[in-house]
Scaffold this motif. Structure first.
Motif, PDB file in Angstrom:
ATOM      1  N   ALA A 180       1.029  -1.119   0.526  1.00  0.00           N
ATOM      2  CA  ALA A 180      -0.248   0.300  -0.205  1.00  0.00           C
ATOM      3  C   ALA A 180       0.936   1.395   0.263  1.00  0.00           C
ATOM      4  CB  ALA A 180      -0.991  -0.052   0.948  1.00  0.00           C
ATOM      5  N   GLU A 181       2.098   1.336   0.740  1.00  0.00           N
ATOM      6  CA  GLU A 181       2.719   2.396   0.671  1.00  0.00           C
ATOM      7  C   GLU A 181       3.305   2.944  -0.940  1.00  0.00           C
ATOM      8  OE1 GLU A 181       4.452   5.480   1.882  1.00  0.00           O
ATOM      9  OE2 GLU A 181       4.073   3.824   3.680  1.00  0.00           O
ATOM     10  N   THR A 182       3.926   1.503  -1.557  1.00  0.00           N
ATOM     11  CA  THR A 182       4.079   1.671  -2.898  1.00  0.00           C
ATOM     12  C   THR A 182       3.072   2.635  -3.698  1.00  0.00           C
ATOM     13  OG1 THR A 182       6.006   0.692  -3.032  1.00  0.00           O
ATOM     14  CG2 THR A 182       5.340   1.313  -5.274  1.00  0.00           C
ATOM     15  N   ALA A 183       1.501   1.611  -3.470  1.00  0.00           N
ATOM     16  CA  ALA A 183       0.748   2.151  -4.340  1.00  0.00           C
ATOM     17  C   ALA A 183       0.006   3.617  -3.883  1.00  0.00           C
ATOM     18  CB  ALA A 183      -0.440   1.451  -3.753  1.00  0.00           C
ATOM     19  N   SER A 184      -0.004   3.882  -2.915  1.00  0.00           N
ATOM     20  CA  SER A 184      -0.169   5.244  -1.917  1.00  0.00           C
ATOM     21  C   SER A 184       0.625   5.786  -2.838  1.00  0.00           C
ATOM     22  CB  SER A 184       0.116   5.624  -0.851  1.00  0.00           C
ATOM     23  OG  SER A 184       1.295   6.017  -0.520  1.00  0.00           O
ATOM     24  N   ARG A 185       1.841   6.023  -2.968  1.00  0.00           N
ATOM     25  CA  ARG A 185       2.834   6.930  -3.885  1.00  0.00           C
ATOM     26  C   ARG A 185       2.376   7.828  -5.706  1.00  0.00           C
ATOM     27  NH1 ARG A 185       7.240   4.160  -0.472  1.00  0.00           N
ATOM     28  NH2 ARG A 185       7.417   3.604  -2.571  1.00  0.00           N
ATOM     29  N   TYR A 186       1.936   5.961  -5.984  1.00  0.00           N
ATOM     30  CA  TYR A 186       2.352   6.541  -7.125  1.00  0.00           C
ATOM     31  C   TYR A 186       0.758   6.890  -7.805  1.00  0.00           C
ATOM     32  CZ  TYR A 186       6.008   4.051  -9.265  1.00  0.00           C
ATOM     33  OH  TYR A 186       6.751   3.126  -9.117  1.00  0.00           O
ATOM     34  N   HIS A 187      -0.745   6.513  -7.060  1.00  0.00           N
ATOM     35  CA  HIS A 187      -2.395   7.113  -6.791  1.00  0.00           C
ATOM     36  C   HIS A 187      -2.104   8.941  -6.466  1.00  0.00           C
ATOM     37  CE1 HIS A 187      -4.436   3.770  -7.622  1.00  0.00           C
ATOM     38  NE2 HIS A 187      -4.819   3.284  -6.774  1.00  0.00           N
ATOM     39  N   GLU A 188      -0.817   8.999  -5.475  1.00  0.00           N
ATOM     40  CA  GLU A 188      -1.074  10.725  -5.522  1.00  0.00           C
ATOM     41  C   GLU A 188      -0.761  11.287  -6.800  1.00  0.00           C
ATOM     42  OE1 GLU A 188      -0.283  10.640  -0.436  1.00  0.00           O
ATOM     43  OE2 GLU A 188       1.912  10.857  -2.268  1.00  0.00           O
ATOM     44  N   GLU A 189       0.597  10.504  -7.247  1.00  0.00           N
ATOM     45  CA  GLU A 189       0.827  11.199  -8.139  1.00  0.00           C
ATOM     46  C   GLU A 189      -0.195  11.616  -9.460  1.00  0.00           C
ATOM     47  OE1 GLU A 189       4.274  10.956 -11.564  1.00  0.00           O
ATOM     48  OE2 GLU A 189       4.465   9.925  -9.987  1.00  0.00           O
ATOM     49  N   ALA A 190      -1.123   9.713  -8.969  1.00  0.00           N
ATOM     50  CA  ALA A 190      -2.117  10.681 -11.188  1.00  0.00           C
ATOM     51  C   ALA A 190      -3.063  10.918 -10.357  1.00  0.00           C
ATOM     52  CB  ALA A 190      -2.961   8.637 -10.429  1.00  0.00           C
ATOM     53  N   LEU A 191      -3.567  10.698  -8.625  1.00  0.00           N
ATOM     54  CA  LEU A 191      -4.282  12.077  -8.590  1.00  0.00           C
ATOM     55  C   LEU A 191      -4.127  13.661  -8.847  1.00  0.00           C
ATOM     56  CD1 LEU A 191      -6.999  13.357  -6.918  1.00  0.00           C
ATOM     57  CD2 LEU A 191      -5.857  12.964  -4.687  1.00  0.00           C
ATOM     58  N   ASN A 192      -2.825  14.134  -8.484  1.00  0.00           N
ATOM     59  CA  ASN A 192      -2.636  15.802  -8.797  1.00  0.00           C
ATOM     60  C   ASN A 192      -2.857  15.909 -10.181  1.00  0.00           C
ATOM     61  OD1 ASN A 192      -2.272  15.106  -5.851  1.00  0.00           O
ATOM     62  ND2 ASN A 192       0.279  14.963  -6.265  1.00  0.00           N
ATOM     63  N   THR A 193      -1.971  14.650 -11.278  1.00  0.00           N
ATOM     64  CA  THR A 193      -2.176  14.770 -12.398  1.00  0.00           C
ATOM     65  C   THR A 193      -3.147  15.400 -13.169  1.00  0.00           C
ATOM     66  OG1 THR A 193      -0.485  14.143 -12.566  1.00  0.00           O
ATOM     67  CG2 THR A 193      -0.710  13.848 -14.476  1.00  0.00           C
ATOM     68  N   ARG A 194      -4.141  13.934 -12.862  1.00  0.00           N
ATOM     69  CA  ARG A 194      -5.937  14.687 -13.509  1.00  0.00           C
ATOM     70  C   ARG A 194      -6.061  16.017 -12.693  1.00  0.00           C
ATOM     71  NH1 ARG A 194      -7.422   8.370 -12.265  1.00  0.00           N
ATOM     72  NH2 ARG A 194      -7.106   7.745 -14.466  1.00  0.00           N
ATOM     73  N   GLU A 195      -5.284  16.690 -11.151  1.00  0.00           N
ATOM     74  CA  GLU A 195      -6.392  17.360 -11.312  1.00  0.00           C
ATOM     75  C   GLU A 195      -6.150  18.714 -11.890  1.00  0.00           C
ATOM     76  OE1 GLU A 195      -7.315  17.088  -6.753  1.00  0.00           O
ATOM     77  OE2 GLU A 195      -5.139  17.018  -6.225  1.00  0.00           O
ATOM     78  N   ARG A 196      -4.818  18.707 -12.319  1.00  0.00           N
ATOM     79  CA  ARG A 196      -3.970  19.885 -12.838  1.00  0.00           C
ATOM     80  C   ARG A 196      -4.543  19.487 -14.098  1.00  0.00           C
ATOM     81  NH1 ARG A 196       0.892  18.024 -10.289  1.00  0.00           N
ATOM     82  NH2 ARG A 196       1.628  16.620 -12.685  1.00  0.00           N
ATOM     83  N   LEU A 197      -4.881  18.523 -15.373  1.00  0.00           N
ATOM     84  CA  LEU A 197      -4.730  18.413 -16.356  1.00  0.00           C
ATOM     85  C   LEU A 197      -6.475  18.667 -16.633  1.00  0.00           C
ATOM     86  CD1 LEU A 197      -2.770  15.688 -17.840  1.00  0.00           C
ATOM     87  CD2 LEU A 197      -2.812  17.513 -17.895  1.00  0.00           C
TER      88      LEU A 197
END
Length: 276
Positions: A180-197
């Motif tokens: 879950a630790e690694t998963a959370s990092r990638y999901h955080e990046e995905a979320l931030n990217t989707r919010e921007r785009l």
């Protein structure tokens, strides 16, 4: 032949797949009898296979893709890769996952040997990643999605919706393994990217909020998960309405987070509403 192929796909776009298939099935034998070469016939067989698959005629589509592979020369790697990928998708629909994996491996190898555009290879790898996930081979799925991510970062850059989608896929593969630790990092990046785009209120942003919340719950970060789910529920309620299945799904996730936080009255209310 090219005009016929376009016409057949026009029928598909008009949801008249049966008419498009009938046209091709009438025309292909005539062209073959007239001595048309495989390079002329092949695209029509491919189009026919796509139409038959769209009609749910999986056995017919499978035979067409196999026939396409038979007539496509070995040195036409890119064309063969397309046929192998189509065959794989049919076998996925037939739940013949091991055979689908073999076909996708062939598609990827043929594309690489032919020097196909990296976007093509990324697409086949993307399909393979989902298949490996379906098979429960999560470590292999994570490695595959990591390769897709590297290709898409190179081709599209970090600020692209397909890069964000691949980040989410990779995160899901890690979460399925219990990381879950690694998963959370990638999901955080995905979320931030989707919010921007896409913006803070887009449906894909809501999906990222829900998935990141799942990773946070596995890490015991229940309060943060709850905050994300409240926001996700607001987005879906606004965009889809309170009675939509996806809204109910988000509400049920919110209720689970409230159980973890011992907000039992809120949890009961949200569980009941999600089942209405």
């Amino acid at each position: 032949a090219e005009v016929l192929g376009r016409l057949a796909f026009l029928y598909r776009d008009l949801h008249r797949e049966a008419e498009g298939a009938a046209l091709l099935e009438e025309t292909i034998p005539v062209l073959e009898a007239a001595g048309a070469e495989p390079r002329e016939i092949g695209p029509l067989i491919y189009n026919l296979a796509v139409l038959r698959m769209g009609l749910g005629e999986l056995g017919v589509a499978e035979r067409l893709y196999e026939r396409l592979l038979e007539i496509t020369p070995a040195d036409k790697g890119q064309e063969r890769s397309v046929a192998w990928n189509g065959l794989a998708m049919v076998r996925v629909e037939q739940a013949r996952y091991a055979e689908a994996e073999e076909a996708l491996d062939q598609a990827i190898a043929a594309a690489r040997d032919a020097g196909a555009h990296p976007a093509t290879t990324a697409y086949y790898l993307h399909n393979l990643g989902f298949l490996l996930t379906e098979l429960g081979a999560y470590e292999d799925a994570a490695r595959t999605f990591a390769e897709v991510l590297a290709l898409r970062r190179e081709l599209l850059g970090d600020e692209h919706v397909e890069t964000a989608a691949t980040l989410a896929n990779l995160a899901d593969a890690y979460l399925a393994q219990g990381d879950a630790e690694t998963a959370s990092r990638y999901h955080e990046e995905a979320l931030n990217t989707r919010e921007r785009l896409l913006g803070p209120d887009h449906e894909e942003t809501a999906t990222s909020l829900r998935k990141l919340a799942s990773a946070y719950r596995e890490l015991g970060r229940n309060a943060e998960a709850h905050t994300l789910l409240l926001r996700g529920l607001e987005i879906r309620s606004t965009n889809l309405g309170p009675s939509h299945h996806d809204t109910a799904e988000m509400m049920a996730e919110l209720a689970r987070s409230e159980v973890a936080l011992e907000l039992l009255e809120d949890a009961e209310s949200h569980f009941r509403t999600s089942m209405d």
